[in-house]
Design a protein around this motif. Structure first.
Motif, PDB file in Angstrom:
ATOM      1  N   THR A  55       0.832  -1.199   0.000  1.00 10.11           N
ATOM      2  CA  THR A  55       0.000   0.000   0.000  1.00 10.11           C
ATOM      3  C   THR A  55       0.870   1.253   0.000  1.00 10.11           C
ATOM      4  O   THR A  55       0.628   2.200  -0.761  1.00 10.11           O
ATOM      5  CB  THR A  55      -0.924   0.006   1.228  1.00 10.11           C
ATOM      6  N   SER A  56       1.884   1.266   0.858  1.00  8.97           N
ATOM      7  CA  SER A  56       2.803   2.406   0.899  1.00  8.97           C
ATOM      8  C   SER A  56       3.539   2.566  -0.428  1.00  8.97           C
ATOM      9  O   SER A  56       3.721   3.687  -0.924  1.00  8.97           O
ATOM     10  CB  SER A  56       3.804   2.215   2.043  1.00  8.97           C
ATOM     11  N   ARG A  57       3.931   1.459  -1.001  1.00  8.27           N
ATOM     12  CA  ARG A  57       4.642   1.501  -2.281  1.00  8.27           C
ATOM     13  C   ARG A  57       3.736   2.038  -3.392  1.00  8.27           C
ATOM     14  O   ARG A  57       4.193   2.792  -4.261  1.00  8.27           O
ATOM     15  CB  ARG A  57       5.135   0.101  -2.633  1.00  8.27           C
ATOM     16  N   TYR A  58       2.483   1.662  -3.352  1.00 12.27           N
ATOM     17  CA  TYR A  58       1.557   2.145  -4.379  1.00 12.27           C
ATOM     18  C   TYR A  58       1.430   3.666  -4.336  1.00 12.27           C
ATOM     19  O   TYR A  58       1.526   4.335  -5.375  1.00 12.27           O
ATOM     20  CB  TYR A  58       0.180   1.507  -4.191  1.00 12.27           C
ATOM     21  N   PHE A  59       1.192   4.219  -3.161  1.00  9.33           N
ATOM     22  CA  PHE A  59       1.011   5.667  -3.064  1.00  9.33           C
ATOM     23  C   PHE A  59       2.310   6.416  -3.372  1.00  9.33           C
ATOM     24  O   PHE A  59       2.278   7.593  -3.744  1.00  9.33           O
ATOM     25  CB  PHE A  59       0.501   6.045  -1.682  1.00  9.33           C
ATOM     26  N   THR A  60       3.458   5.749  -3.235  1.00  5.43           N
ATOM     27  CA  THR A  60       4.728   6.378  -3.577  1.00  5.43           C
ATOM     28  C   THR A  60       4.971   6.361  -5.082  1.00  5.43           C
ATOM     29  O   THR A  60       5.423   7.362  -5.663  1.00  5.43           O
ATOM     30  CB  THR A  60       5.886   5.656  -2.864  1.00  5.43           C
ATOM     31  N   LEU A  61       4.652   5.244  -5.737  1.00  9.98           N
ATOM     32  CA  LEU A  61       4.947   5.081  -7.159  1.00  9.98           C
ATOM     33  C   LEU A  61       3.904   5.705  -8.071  1.00  9.98           C
ATOM     34  O   LEU A  61       4.222   6.121  -9.185  1.00  9.98           O
ATOM     35  CB  LEU A  61       5.081   3.586  -7.498  1.00  9.98           C
ATOM     36  N   TYR A  62       2.661   5.766  -7.620  1.00 11.14           N
ATOM     37  CA  TYR A  62       1.587   6.209  -8.510  1.00 11.14           C
ATOM     38  C   TYR A  62       0.774   7.353  -7.884  1.00 11.14           C
ATOM     39  O   TYR A  62      -0.435   7.214  -7.640  1.00 11.14           O
ATOM     40  CB  TYR A  62       0.668   5.035  -8.853  1.00 11.14           C
ATOM     41  N   PRO A  63       1.411   8.468  -7.613  1.00 12.22           N
ATOM     42  CA  PRO A  63       0.677   9.594  -6.994  1.00 12.22           C
ATOM     43  C   PRO A  63      -0.315  10.253  -7.938  1.00 12.22           C
ATOM     44  O   PRO A  63      -1.190  11.002  -7.484  1.00 12.22           O
ATOM     45  CB  PRO A  63       1.796  10.573  -6.616  1.00 12.22           C
ATOM     46  N   GLY A 122      -1.097 -12.584 -15.032  1.00 11.15           N
ATOM     47  CA  GLY A 122      -2.502 -12.887 -14.782  1.00 11.15           C
ATOM     48  C   GLY A 122      -2.728 -14.312 -14.336  1.00 11.15           C
ATOM     49  O   GLY A 122      -3.516 -14.574 -13.412  1.00 11.15           O
ATOM     50  N   ILE A 123      -2.042 -15.249 -14.980  1.00 12.94           N
ATOM     51  CA  ILE A 123      -2.183 -16.657 -14.593  1.00 12.94           C
ATOM     52  C   ILE A 123      -1.652 -16.887 -13.186  1.00 12.94           C
ATOM     53  O   ILE A 123      -2.283 -17.577 -12.369  1.00 12.94           O
ATOM     54  CB  ILE A 123      -1.461 -17.558 -15.608  1.00 12.94           C
ATOM     55  N   ASN A 124      -0.504 -16.308 -12.875  1.00 15.34           N
ATOM     56  CA  ASN A 124       0.065 -16.496 -11.538  1.00 15.34           C
ATOM     57  C   ASN A 124      -0.834 -15.906 -10.451  1.00 15.34           C
ATOM     58  O   ASN A 124      -1.009 -16.496  -9.378  1.00 15.34           O
ATOM     59  CB  ASN A 124       1.451 -15.853 -11.466  1.00 15.34           C
ATOM     60  N   THR A 125      -1.411 -14.734 -10.747  1.00 17.72           N
ATOM     61  CA  THR A 125      -2.302 -14.112  -9.768  1.00 17.72           C
ATOM     62  C   THR A 125      -3.534 -14.966  -9.520  1.00 17.72           C
ATOM     63  O   THR A 125      -3.906 -15.233  -8.374  1.00 17.72           O
ATOM     64  CB  THR A 125      -2.727 -12.715 -10.254  1.00 17.72           C
ATOM     65  N   ALA A 142      -0.468  -6.227  -5.861  1.00 12.63           N
ATOM     66  CA  ALA A 142       0.654  -6.635  -6.702  1.00 12.63           C
ATOM     67  C   ALA A 142       0.373  -6.308  -8.171  1.00 12.63           C
ATOM     68  O   ALA A 142       1.279  -5.906  -8.918  1.00 12.63           O
ATOM     69  CB  ALA A 142       0.923  -8.124  -6.535  1.00 12.63           C
ATOM     70  N   VAL A 143      -0.871  -6.483  -8.595  1.00  8.60           N
ATOM     71  CA  VAL A 143      -1.248  -6.136  -9.967  1.00  8.60           C
ATOM     72  C   VAL A 143      -1.046  -4.640 -10.213  1.00  8.60           C
ATOM     73  O   VAL A 143      -0.508  -4.229 -11.250  1.00  8.60           O
ATOM     74  CB  VAL A 143      -2.707  -6.542 -10.242  1.00  8.60           C
ATOM     75  N   LEU A 144      -1.470  -3.825  -9.274  1.00  9.00           N
ATOM     76  CA  LEU A 144      -1.329  -2.374  -9.429  1.00  9.00           C
ATOM     77  C   LEU A 144       0.134  -1.948  -9.390  1.00  9.00           C
ATOM     78  O   LEU A 144       0.558  -1.100 -10.188  1.00  9.00           O
ATOM     79  CB  LEU A 144      -2.118  -1.661  -8.334  1.00  9.00           C
ATOM     80  N   ASN A 145       0.907  -2.521  -8.497  1.00 14.40           N
ATOM     81  CA  ASN A 145       2.298  -2.085  -8.332  1.00 14.40           C
ATOM     82  C   ASN A 145       3.225  -2.641  -9.404  1.00 14.40           C
ATOM     83  O   ASN A 145       4.354  -2.155  -9.552  1.00 14.40           O
ATOM     84  CB  ASN A 145       2.820  -2.496  -6.952  1.00 14.40           C
ATOM     85  N   SER A 146       2.781  -3.647 -10.146  1.00 12.57           N
ATOM     86  CA  SER A 146       3.650  -4.258 -11.158  1.00 12.57           C
ATOM     87  C   SER A 146       3.622  -3.505 -12.474  1.00 12.57           C
ATOM     88  O   SER A 146       4.387  -3.820 -13.383  1.00 12.57           O
ATOM     89  CB  SER A 146       3.219  -5.709 -11.405  1.00 12.57           C
ATOM     90  N   ARG A 147       2.777  -2.496 -12.608  1.00 12.00           N
ATOM     91  CA  ARG A 147       2.649  -1.808 -13.891  1.00 12.00           C
ATOM     92  C   ARG A 147       3.960  -1.185 -14.347  1.00 12.00           C
ATOM     93  O   ARG A 147       4.367  -1.338 -15.500  1.00 12.00           O
ATOM     94  CB  ARG A 147       1.564  -0.733 -13.795  1.00 12.00           C
ATOM     95  N   ARG A 148       4.638  -0.496 -13.456  1.00  4.96           N
ATOM     96  CA  ARG A 148       5.868   0.185 -13.850  1.00  4.96           C
ATOM     97  C   ARG A 148       6.992  -0.805 -14.123  1.00  4.96           C
ATOM     98  O   ARG A 148       7.756  -0.630 -15.074  1.00  4.96           O
ATOM     99  CB  ARG A 148       6.288   1.173 -12.758  1.00  4.96           C
ATOM    100  N   SER A 149       7.081  -1.868 -13.343  1.00  5.47           N
ATOM    101  CA  SER A 149       8.148  -2.841 -13.554  1.00  5.47           C
ATOM    102  C   SER A 149       7.976  -3.553 -14.882  1.00  5.47           C
ATOM    103  O   SER A 149       8.956  -3.872 -15.557  1.00  5.47           O
ATOM    104  CB  SER A 149       8.174  -3.858 -12.412  1.00  5.47           C
ATOM    105  N   ILE A 150       6.736  -3.811 -15.288  1.00  8.96           N
ATOM    106  CA  ILE A 150       6.497  -4.475 -16.563  1.00  8.96           C
ATOM    107  C   ILE A 150       6.958  -3.592 -17.718  1.00  8.96           C
ATOM    108  O   ILE A 150       7.655  -4.038 -18.629  1.00  8.96           O
ATOM    109  CB  ILE A 150       5.002  -4.828 -16.718  1.00  8.96           C
TER     110      ILE A 150
END
Length: 328
Positions: free
Chosen positions: A43-51, A213-216, A257-265
């Motif tokens: 949650t903290s990582r999300y608000f940091t990466l995607y303000p 998607g399959i892993n999730t 994890a789905v939301l936070n993986s956008r930038r890494s992908i």
């Protein structure tokens, strides 16, 4: 507790066997607290990466955090009530405390929030097709109905022996959750595979999204299936209840994890675009910045860069990366 026998010997109910009741709940609560820490970090990582994400998406993440926090406190209260406050209390051993019953609706709430997010994502990926969305919503409605009915019955009469007659409600809730996972993963894989283009980098990103998607879906569906098997095979125990604690944490962490993986992908698999949250954005690959600084030019000079029109047929989003046609 489980097996929560109702037979009476010398006028007293049997004492619980703790390994298949309180032991399972305590162990899964400890594991659940670990997953809660991971969820708080995400949650903290999300608000940091995607303000700059939409307010609705931020509120969704905040809602998951609040519900999961309440869920964690509820499971801790269950352990405290039975193992400290009412330890060796025969009456308490044959009755359910309120927090034990509330946990069912909390777990269902987290599942429904996650499944609703996945349904919306499928709607965007399928270019507005209602077939996957309606299919998921129908099963979600049955999941919500079973969870509400089970919670009402639990509060009506708190005896474990009484509720074991209504185990089919819990089975229905778990089966519905499992079906939603299968449907969401199947539709997502189908839509993404049909979205392949002539661009190698785009196809590479689509392949990564399929694996994600399959892993999730696989991680959440497996834990739900295990809980269902335990509920059916051991109906007079609370092993399934303990696994449900972990299941709720898995759904919360999977969504984040789905939301936070956008930038890494996008950083890993494509240098030709960046992503927002749900908006459509296209970028010139030679104007892309890294760490806030313009990309340095190599010497000798590189060949003439591709014009923006070379990528005009592709619209990239954090959810789809689907091909589309730009209207002239």
């Amino acid at each position: 507790m489980a097996p929560l026998a109702t037979s009476v010997h010398d006028g007293l109910p049997q004492l619980p066997t703790f390994n298949t009741s309180l032991g399972a709940i305590l162990l899964c609560t400890v594991i659940g607290c670990m997953f809660y820490g991971l969820m708080a970090h995400q949650t903290s990582r999300y608000f940091t990466l995607y303000p700059t994400d939409f307010l609705a998406l931020k509120l969704l993440v905040l809602l998951v955090f609040v519900v999961d926090t309440v869920h964690t406190a509820t499971t801790i209260h269950v352990c405290y009530y039975y193992l400290v406050n009412s330890f060796f209390d025969i009456h308490a051993a044959t009755h359910g405390v309120w927090s034990l019953w509330v946990e069912f609706i909390e777990t269902s709430a987290i599942m429904i929030i996650a499944h609703g997010f996945y349904a919306r994502r499928l709607f965007l990926l399928s270019k507005g097709s209602w077939v996957p969305v309606v299919s998921i919503l129908v099963v979600l409605a049955s999941e919500l109905g079973f969870s509400i009915a089970a919670t009402v019955e639990l509060f009506r009469k708190a005896y474990f022996a009484y509720f074991f007659k209504f185990n089919w409600m819990l089975w229905g809730c778990l089966i519905s959750a499992f079906l939603v996972d299968v449907l969401a993963t199947s539709f997502l894989t189908y839509v993404l595979r049909n979205s392949r283009t002539l661009f190698r980098k785009t196809n590479s990103t689509i392949d990564v999204l399929i694996v994600y998607g399959i892993n999730t879906g696989l991680s959440t569906s497996i834990i739900t299936l295990v809980s269902l098997i335990c509920a059916v095979a051991m109906p007079h125990t609370l092993v399934f209840y303990g696994i449900n604690i972990i299941s709720a944490k898995m759904y919360a962490n999977s969504l984040l994890a789905v939301l936070n993986s956008r930038r890494s992908i996008t950083d890993k698999d494509a240098d030709v675009y960046d992503t927002g949250s749900f908006g459509l954005q296209v970028f010139n690959p030679h104007q892309r910045k890294k760490n806030g600084e313009p990309r340095p030019q190599a010497a000798p000079p590189l060949p003439r860069p591709l014009d923006d029109s070379a990528f005009s047929g592709i619209v990239f989003t954090s959810d789809s990366f689907l091909p589309t046609t730009r209207k002239v």
